[in-house]
Scaffold this active site. Structure first.
Site, PDB file in Angstrom:
ATOM      1  N   ARG A  43       0.837  -1.208   0.000  1.00  0.00           N
ATOM      2  CA  ARG A  43       0.000   0.000   0.000  1.00  0.00           C
ATOM      3  C   ARG A  43       0.870   1.256   0.000  1.00  0.00           C
ATOM      4  O   ARG A  43       2.050   1.222   0.340  1.00  0.00           O
ATOM      5  CB  ARG A  43      -0.913   0.047   1.236  1.00  0.00           C
ATOM      6  CG  ARG A  43      -0.196   0.076   2.583  1.00  0.00           C
ATOM      7  CD  ARG A  43      -0.100   1.449   3.200  1.00  0.00           C
ATOM      8  NE  ARG A  43       0.752   1.456   4.384  1.00  0.00           N
ATOM      9  CZ  ARG A  43       2.021   1.758   4.375  1.00  0.00           C
ATOM     10  NH1 ARG A  43       2.629   2.051   3.249  1.00  0.00           N
ATOM     11  NH2 ARG A  43       2.738   1.762   5.478  1.00  0.00           N
ATOM     12  N   GLU A  49       0.607   9.970   8.705  1.00  0.00           N
ATOM     13  CA  GLU A  49       1.764   9.127   9.030  1.00  0.00           C
ATOM     14  C   GLU A  49       2.012   9.049  10.533  1.00  0.00           C
ATOM     15  O   GLU A  49       1.964  10.067  11.243  1.00  0.00           O
ATOM     16  CB  GLU A  49       2.996   9.703   8.321  1.00  0.00           C
ATOM     17  CG  GLU A  49       3.822   8.673   7.635  1.00  0.00           C
ATOM     18  CD  GLU A  49       3.040   7.841   6.615  1.00  0.00           C
ATOM     19  OE1 GLU A  49       2.558   6.745   6.981  1.00  0.00           O
ATOM     20  OE2 GLU A  49       2.920   8.277   5.465  1.00  0.00           O
ATOM     21  N   GLY A 143       8.631   1.383   3.064  1.00  0.00           N
ATOM     22  CA  GLY A 143       7.428   2.129   3.409  1.00  0.00           C
ATOM     23  C   GLY A 143       6.200   1.767   2.591  1.00  0.00           C
ATOM     24  O   GLY A 143       5.190   2.463   2.640  1.00  0.00           O
ATOM     25  N   ASP A 190      -1.720  -0.937   7.785  1.00  0.00           N
ATOM     26  CA  ASP A 190      -1.259  -1.744   6.646  1.00  0.00           C
ATOM     27  C   ASP A 190      -2.127  -2.977   6.451  1.00  0.00           C
ATOM     28  O   ASP A 190      -2.528  -3.312   5.332  1.00  0.00           O
ATOM     29  CB  ASP A 190       0.202  -2.172   6.869  1.00  0.00           C
ATOM     30  CG  ASP A 190       1.105  -0.977   7.105  1.00  0.00           C
ATOM     31  OD1 ASP A 190       0.656   0.151   6.855  1.00  0.00           O
ATOM     32  OD2 ASP A 190       2.246  -1.177   7.548  1.00  0.00           O
ATOM     33  N   ASN A 233      14.687  -1.283   7.979  1.00  0.00           N
ATOM     34  CA  ASN A 233      13.870  -2.386   8.496  1.00  0.00           C
ATOM     35  C   ASN A 233      13.358  -2.029   9.897  1.00  0.00           C
ATOM     36  O   ASN A 233      14.144  -1.823  10.817  1.00  0.00           O
ATOM     37  CB  ASN A 233      14.700  -3.676   8.526  1.00  0.00           C
ATOM     38  CG  ASN A 233      13.868  -4.858   8.974  1.00  0.00           C
ATOM     39  OD1 ASN A 233      13.419  -4.894  10.117  1.00  0.00           O
ATOM     40  ND2 ASN A 233      13.635  -5.803   8.108  1.00  0.00           N
ATOM     41  N   LYS A 234      12.037  -1.957  10.006  1.00  0.00           N
ATOM     42  CA  LYS A 234      11.401  -1.535  11.268  1.00  0.00           C
ATOM     43  C   LYS A 234      11.769  -2.410  12.452  1.00  0.00           C
ATOM     44  O   LYS A 234      11.954  -1.931  13.554  1.00  0.00           O
ATOM     45  CB  LYS A 234       9.880  -1.617  11.150  1.00  0.00           C
ATOM     46  CG  LYS A 234       9.218  -0.540  10.391  1.00  0.00           C
ATOM     47  CD  LYS A 234       7.715  -0.557  10.626  1.00  0.00           C
ATOM     48  CE  LYS A 234       7.022  -1.852  10.248  1.00  0.00           C
ATOM     49  NZ  LYS A 234       6.997  -2.145   8.811  1.00  0.00           N
TER      50      LYS A 234
HETATM   51  P1  ADP Z   1       8.058  -2.602   5.018  1.00  0.00           P
HETATM   52  O1  ADP Z   1       8.107  -1.133   5.260  1.00  0.00           O
HETATM   53  O2  ADP Z   1       8.171  -2.927   3.564  1.00  0.00           O
HETATM   54  O3  ADP Z   1       6.897  -3.262   5.667  1.00  0.00           O
HETATM   55  P2  ADP Z   1       9.848  -3.887   6.975  1.00  0.00           P
HETATM   56  O4  ADP Z   1      11.257  -3.475   7.182  1.00  0.00           O
HETATM   57  O5  ADP Z   1       8.908  -3.718   8.087  1.00  0.00           O
HETATM   58  O6  ADP Z   1       9.386  -3.169   5.647  1.00  0.00           O
HETATM   59  O7  ADP Z   1       9.811  -5.436   6.549  1.00  0.00           O
HETATM   60  C1  ADP Z   1      10.587  -5.905   5.478  1.00  0.00           C
HETATM   61  C2  ADP Z   1      10.858  -7.387   5.688  1.00  0.00           C
HETATM   62  O8  ADP Z   1       9.717  -8.158   5.242  1.00  0.00           O
HETATM   63  C3  ADP Z   1      12.033  -7.899   4.869  1.00  0.00           C
HETATM   64  O9  ADP Z   1      13.264  -7.662   5.500  1.00  0.00           O
HETATM   65  C4  ADP Z   1      11.692  -9.394   4.784  1.00  0.00           C
HETATM   66  O10 ADP Z   1      12.067 -10.053   5.968  1.00  0.00           O
HETATM   67  C5  ADP Z   1      10.166  -9.374   4.682  1.00  0.00           C
HETATM   68  N1  ADP Z   1       9.799  -9.416   3.253  1.00  0.00           N
HETATM   69  C6  ADP Z   1       9.367  -8.413   2.479  1.00  0.00           C
HETATM   70  N2  ADP Z   1       9.170  -8.825   1.191  1.00  0.00           N
HETATM   71  C7  ADP Z   1       9.483 -10.143   1.172  1.00  0.00           C
HETATM   72  C8  ADP Z   1       9.495 -11.159   0.152  1.00  0.00           C
HETATM   73  N3  ADP Z   1       9.160 -10.914  -1.098  1.00  0.00           N
HETATM   74  N4  ADP Z   1       9.859 -12.397   0.526  1.00  0.00           N
HETATM   75  C9  ADP Z   1      10.210 -12.678   1.786  1.00  0.00           C
HETATM   76  N5  ADP Z   1      10.227 -11.771   2.777  1.00  0.00           N
HETATM   77  C10 ADP Z   1       9.875 -10.512   2.480  1.00  0.00           C
HETATM   78  P1  NG1 Z   2       5.544   0.596   7.073  1.00  0.00           P
HETATM   79  O1  NG1 Z   2       5.584   1.692   6.109  1.00  0.00           O
HETATM   80  O2  NG1 Z   2       4.980  -0.656   6.514  1.00  0.00           O
HETATM   81  O3  NG1 Z   2       6.816   0.409   7.762  1.00  0.00           O
HETATM   82  C1  NG1 Z   2       4.615   1.369   9.532  1.00  0.00           C
HETATM   83  C2  NG1 Z   2       3.537   0.708  10.383  1.00  0.00           C
HETATM   84  C3  NG1 Z   2       2.168   1.375  10.178  1.00  0.00           C
HETATM   85  C4  NG1 Z   2       2.266   2.876  10.373  1.00  0.00           C
HETATM   86  C5  NG1 Z   2       3.394   3.441   9.501  1.00  0.00           C
HETATM   87  C6  NG1 Z   2       3.643   4.911   9.719  1.00  0.00           C
HETATM   88  C7  NG1 Z   2       3.633  -1.695  10.855  1.00  0.00           C
HETATM   89  C8  NG1 Z   2       3.374  -3.062  10.344  1.00  0.00           C
HETATM   90  N1  NG1 Z   2       3.401  -0.692  10.015  1.00  0.00           N
HETATM   91  O4  NG1 Z   2       4.406   1.092   8.171  1.00  0.00           O
HETATM   92  O5  NG1 Z   2       1.232   0.806  11.080  1.00  0.00           O
HETATM   93  O6  NG1 Z   2       2.432   3.211  11.726  1.00  0.00           O
HETATM   94  O7  NG1 Z   2       4.639   2.775   9.766  1.00  0.00           O
HETATM   95  O8  NG1 Z   2       2.512   5.653   9.408  1.00  0.00           O
HETATM   96  O9  NG1 Z   2       4.071  -1.540  11.993  1.00  0.00           O
END
Ligand code: ADP
Ligand code: NG1
Length: 458
Positions: A43, A49, A143, A190, A233-234
């Site tokens: 998304r 935000e 993001g 999300d 990576n969060k």
């Molecule tokens: P986002 O903001 O995209 O949600 P995060 O840092 O929270 O990012 O999470 C990203 C993590 O999700 C990656 O490091 C990986 O572990 C997992 N991930 C995302 N896409 C894939 C994929 N295509 N296959 C396997 N794991 C994935």
């Molecule tokens: P992304 O962009 O997927 O890291 C995160 C949080 C949302 C929201 C946004 C900031 C998760 C799974 N996602 O999103 O809930 O707080 O940051 O608006 O924790």
């Protein structure tokens, strides 16, 4: 009602080249055929935000990029995961022994979050084993919610493997809760848009109770995503959780300052509701209660009448225990002002005045300034990209998602779109090796897509 559960479609695989390819890879990997497929979208958040975890409404839309899983339920309790991207190693586990390690956010743990969410919900004591092949097109840690798409996709796969159904709203709430097994204290934006999205419309997502309302975007404007190519990576860092904790602490102090039961007040929105004030009035309370200098744990403890140790163990999350300074004034000011911008954005979309595009662009620009200066979740590359996008014709541009890297979203008049894309490509991507290799997937216009769904081969 059938419309309220994630849909399943019966399809001819020959008409779906991506699924057909995934099936072939599945067969060569597991030596049997998948029984069904699930797709869950990423998304883009247009505005709102870091306020979902404070209880406030947000305004995202699903994108075309997604996580796709081909699945085959097994009669054993073993889960075997493989990924079309060799960067993500194969993984197998006995479903009776799942433990999600919060210190290492390995990819398969996101799958297990979704799996565990469904298994715990039904609590039948005999978790289903399965073979799964995963493919993803959402740039990770950018993001656009790749992590939640994977959690939601895994949850829907598990639900279908168990031959159960659940309403979309329940799936969204369950997945928001179960993604926290990874260690991040996110809100529900999300997972909600992942299930509640509908093609052709952005959504206002409101919480408690969770609901989604169509928001019709103005005609004549395109929404363009541009990736700064900085990953964050969060779950591997504490940036995200520190902000959640700062909002939690700000809530406690505001509640205490106004004589509310601070222990029973969890989110910044709860304070507003209990005080029966408008968002504008809450901004005045913020000015009155907080000083702009960072708060120490000792100062917060003293204000609340608890020790620093109690504060750490009873209020803070695991990965924020060592933080010693919290910016409460800035974070609360961002949250209440951003929540007001979301409502204003929706109102402008509804009323559609002649200058709607300009007004919406202004709100997006204000949102970015607030994220950068008050919430401090931007980074130099994102700021530069936002500047470039505005320079080449975006009426509004802002970081989207958690920030500290990842993508921007810009609103661009449609008649300027082609030039805009060419100019941004030249200015941000062209002369940088790392960025230019990612370029095709890094800069694109996007339209509101549909939500998570399952497929059976006809
Ligand atoms: P986002 O903001 O995209 O949600 P995060 O840092 O929270 O990012 O999470 C990203 C993590 O999700 C990656 O490091 C990986 O572990 C997992 N991930 C995302 N896409 C894939 C994929 N295509 N296959 C396997 N794991 C994935
Ligand atoms: P992304 O962009 O997927 O890291 C995160 C949080 C949302 C929201 C946004 C900031 C998760 C799974 N996602 O999103 O809930 O707080 O940051 O608006 O924790």
């Amino acid at each position: 009602m059938a419309a309220d559960v994630p849909p399943t479609l019966s399809i001819q695989l020959v008409e779906e080249p991506r699924l057909l390819k995934l099936k072939k890879l599945f067969v060569s990997k597991f030596e049997s055929a998948p029984k069904f497929y699930v797709r869950a979208p990423g998304r883009v958040n247009l505005i709102g935000e870091h306020i979902d975890y404070c209880g406030y409404a947000v305004l995202p839309m699903a994108i075309e990029q997604d996580i796709l899983i081909a699945a085959e339920p097994l009669s054993t309790s073993f889960i075997h995961l493989a990924n079309t991207n060799p960067f993500y190693s194969d993984f197998s586990i006995n479903a009776n022994t799942i433990e999600i390690d919060q210190t290492k956010p390995l990819w398969h743990n996101y799958f297990l979050c979704g799996f565990k969410g469904i298994e715990d919900h039904f609590g039948l004591g005999s978790p289903s084993g399965m073979n799964c092949l995963i493919e993803g097109t959402i740039p990770p840690s950018s993001g656009l919610s790749s992590s939640s798409a994977l959690v939601c996709c895994a949850a829907l796969v598990t639900l279908m493997a168990k031959e159960k159904t659940l309403p979309k709203v329940e799936m969204a709430e369950l997945c928001a809760k179960s993604e926290r097994y990874i260690g991040t204290e996110g809100g529900g934006m999300d997972q909600s848009i992942c299930f509640l999205a509908e093609k052709g419309t952005a959504k206002l997502i409101e919480f408690n109770p969770l609901r989604a309302t169509d928001v019709r975007l103005p005609s004549g404007a395109a929404f363009v995503i541009a990736n700064s190519c900085v990953e964050m990576n969060k779950a591997a860092t504490s940036h995200f959780n520190i902000r959640v904790m700062e909002c939690r602490l700000a809530t406690k102090l505001l509640a205490k300052s106004r004589g509310l039961d601070w222990k029973a007040t969890a989110k910044l929105q709860d304070v507003q509701v209990k005080l029966k004030l408008s968002l504008e009035e809450m901004l005045i309370v913020v000015e009155d209660v907080f000083h702009p200098e960072p708060y120490t744990t000792e100062e917060i403890g003293e204000y609340l009448g608890i020790s620093s140790k109690e504060l750490r163990t009873q209020i803070l999350s695991q990965n924020t225990q060592d933080v010693t300074a919290f910016k409460l004034y800035q974070r609360a000011k961002h949250v209440y002002s951003e929540a007001a911008r979301v409502l204003e954005f929706k109102k402008i979309c509804e009323e559609a005045p002649d200058n709607a595009v300009q007004l919406l662009g202004d709100l997006m620009n204000q949102s970015h300034a607030s994220c950068k200066d008050l919430y401090e979740c931007s980074c130099p590359e994102l700021d530069r990209l936002v500047d470039i996008c505005r320079q080449f014709g975006a009426v509004g541009s802002r970081l989207t998602g958690a920030g500290w890297g990842g993508c921007t979203v810009s609103m661009v008049p449609e008649n300027k779109l082609e030039r805009f894309l060419a100019n941004v490509k030249e200015a941000y991507y062209k002369n940088n090796n790392q960025r230019s290799t990612l370029e095709d997937n890094s800069l694109f216009a996007t339209n509101p897509g549909g939500g998570a769904m399952g497929f059976f081969e006809a």
